[in-house]
Design a protein around this motif. Sequence first.
Motif, short mmCIF file in Angstrom:
data_model
loop_
_atom_site.label_atom_id
_atom_site.label_comp_id
_atom_site.label_asym_id
_atom_site.label_seq_id
_atom_site.Cartn_x
_atom_site.Cartn_y
_atom_site.Cartn_z
N LYS A 177 0.83 -1.20 0.00
CA LYS A 177 0.00 0.00 0.00
C LYS A 177 0.87 1.26 0.00
CE LYS A 177 -3.91 2.06 2.23
NZ LYS A 177 -4.58 2.21 3.50
N ILE A 178 1.94 1.21 0.74
CA ILE A 178 2.83 2.40 0.75
C ILE A 178 3.43 2.58 -0.65
CG2 ILE A 178 4.98 3.37 1.68
CD1 ILE A 178 4.39 1.87 4.29
N ILE A 179 3.85 1.47 -1.26
CA ILE A 179 4.47 1.56 -2.59
C ILE A 179 3.46 2.10 -3.61
CG2 ILE A 179 5.48 0.20 -4.50
CD1 ILE A 179 6.72 -1.60 -2.26
N ASN A 180 2.23 1.60 -3.56
CA ASN A 180 1.24 2.00 -4.56
C ASN A 180 0.56 3.32 -4.28
OD1 ASN A 180 1.79 -0.32 -5.89
ND2 ASN A 180 0.03 -1.46 -5.08
N LYS A 181 0.24 3.56 -3.01
CA LYS A 181 -0.57 4.76 -2.71
C LYS A 181 0.22 5.88 -2.05
CE LYS A 181 -5.13 3.07 -3.00
NZ LYS A 181 -5.68 1.87 -2.34
N ASN A 182 1.30 5.53 -1.40
CA ASN A 182 2.15 6.52 -0.72
C ASN A 182 1.36 7.43 0.23
OD1 ASN A 182 4.74 7.30 -0.27
ND2 ASN A 182 4.72 8.94 -1.78
N ASN A 183 0.36 6.84 0.88
CA ASN A 183 -0.50 7.61 1.76
C ASN A 183 0.09 7.66 3.17
OD1 ASN A 183 -2.87 9.04 2.23
ND2 ASN A 183 -3.78 7.25 3.23
N CYS A 184 1.19 8.36 3.31
CA CYS A 184 1.87 8.38 4.60
C CYS A 184 2.71 9.65 4.71
CB CYS A 184 2.78 7.15 4.72
SG CYS A 184 3.95 6.96 3.38
N THR A 185 3.39 9.80 5.83
CA THR A 185 4.28 10.97 5.99
C THR A 185 5.73 10.53 5.83
OG1 THR A 185 2.75 11.95 7.58
CG2 THR A 185 4.99 12.81 7.56
#
Length: 368
Positions: free
Chosen positions: A246-254
Amino acid sequence: MYLKESKIIVIKIGSSLLIDDNKKIRKKWLSGFSRDIQELLNQNKKIIIVSSGAIAMGCKKLNLSKKNLKLDKSQAIASIGQIELMNLFSKTFLKFKINISQILLTLEDTEQRRRALNAKRTFENLFQLGFVPIVNENDSIATSEIKYGDNDRLASRVAQISGADALILLSDVDGLYTQNPKIYKNAKLLRIIKDINQDIEKIATKSIGEHGTGGMKTKIDAAKICQLSGCKMAIANGLSLRPIKKIINKNNCTWFLPKISKLDARKKWIISSVSPKGELYIDDGAKQALTKGKSLLAAGIKKVTGKFNKGDHIKILDKINKECARGLSSFSSDEILKIMGHHSKEIEKLLGYISKSEVVHKDDMVEL
Ligand code: GLU
């Protein structure tokens, strides 16, 4: 995108990802996570996992509550739970043909240079053997004064020591928001942070954290260590079943981006110490000398606080009490009390024995 370019990645998982509020193990989650790790390994990345959960697993086994546990009791519980934790990893990872090993660290293992180098070598050998090290704090023997107490800062120090390119702190929050998202609807997720200034610190102290020990404060402390040691760091929500994907695809993080660092590995280690033992307050002349890359001499020291030994990490502060450097002291705090304000030539007479002439040698110091 940051993960794609990273060769060594440290991933920290909080207890709440492994065990839910009803003390049930989140098996499905761990399987999804294992698949993520398998994919990273297939891309030839080197992975270190820092996992919390020893105390939570121990409490589960003994059917006890984590709340209000006394230190000595929690140490015994961690010793029981650590085996359970590793059994869980071992069983699950085996299904994905991932070999694992266990490393339990104490604060001293990372704060003493020789031991930190030893840990680095162990990580490298494990990578060569194709094993994924799973790290936790050695909760069973660490006492409160010499304890990390939270795995966020431990993970950042592991990232620094192992020369990692990225650290991911997986917890149950998406990252750092401008305001508390549970209260303010227009709160925005901060996606990239290049500078951890006072505004960021303020937001962090107000934020609501996960159930674990750390909360947002220790995550920001971890980010500071990463920033100085040239490692990118993400705070990300790990609750989804394929958290890394999910981080790789969406990068929804800080993401916290590192400062460009020309420091060698030893200086990075010095600057990212998590437990400086004392402070030296210096005058303007000494500060100017430091800016020119010179060593700190006794003559420029106005005050010393804390109790430390020769070789310990110390902070150096200027006239307005601003930290301007970090270093390893060549003298104990008791010795500095006797020699501060004096010319280096007088040191032998003042102490009664021959010693070094610099209090902090330039090779042992990093300017901030
Ligand atoms: N080392 C602790 C444990 O395994 C966790 C510390 C933390 O929550 O960060 O239970």
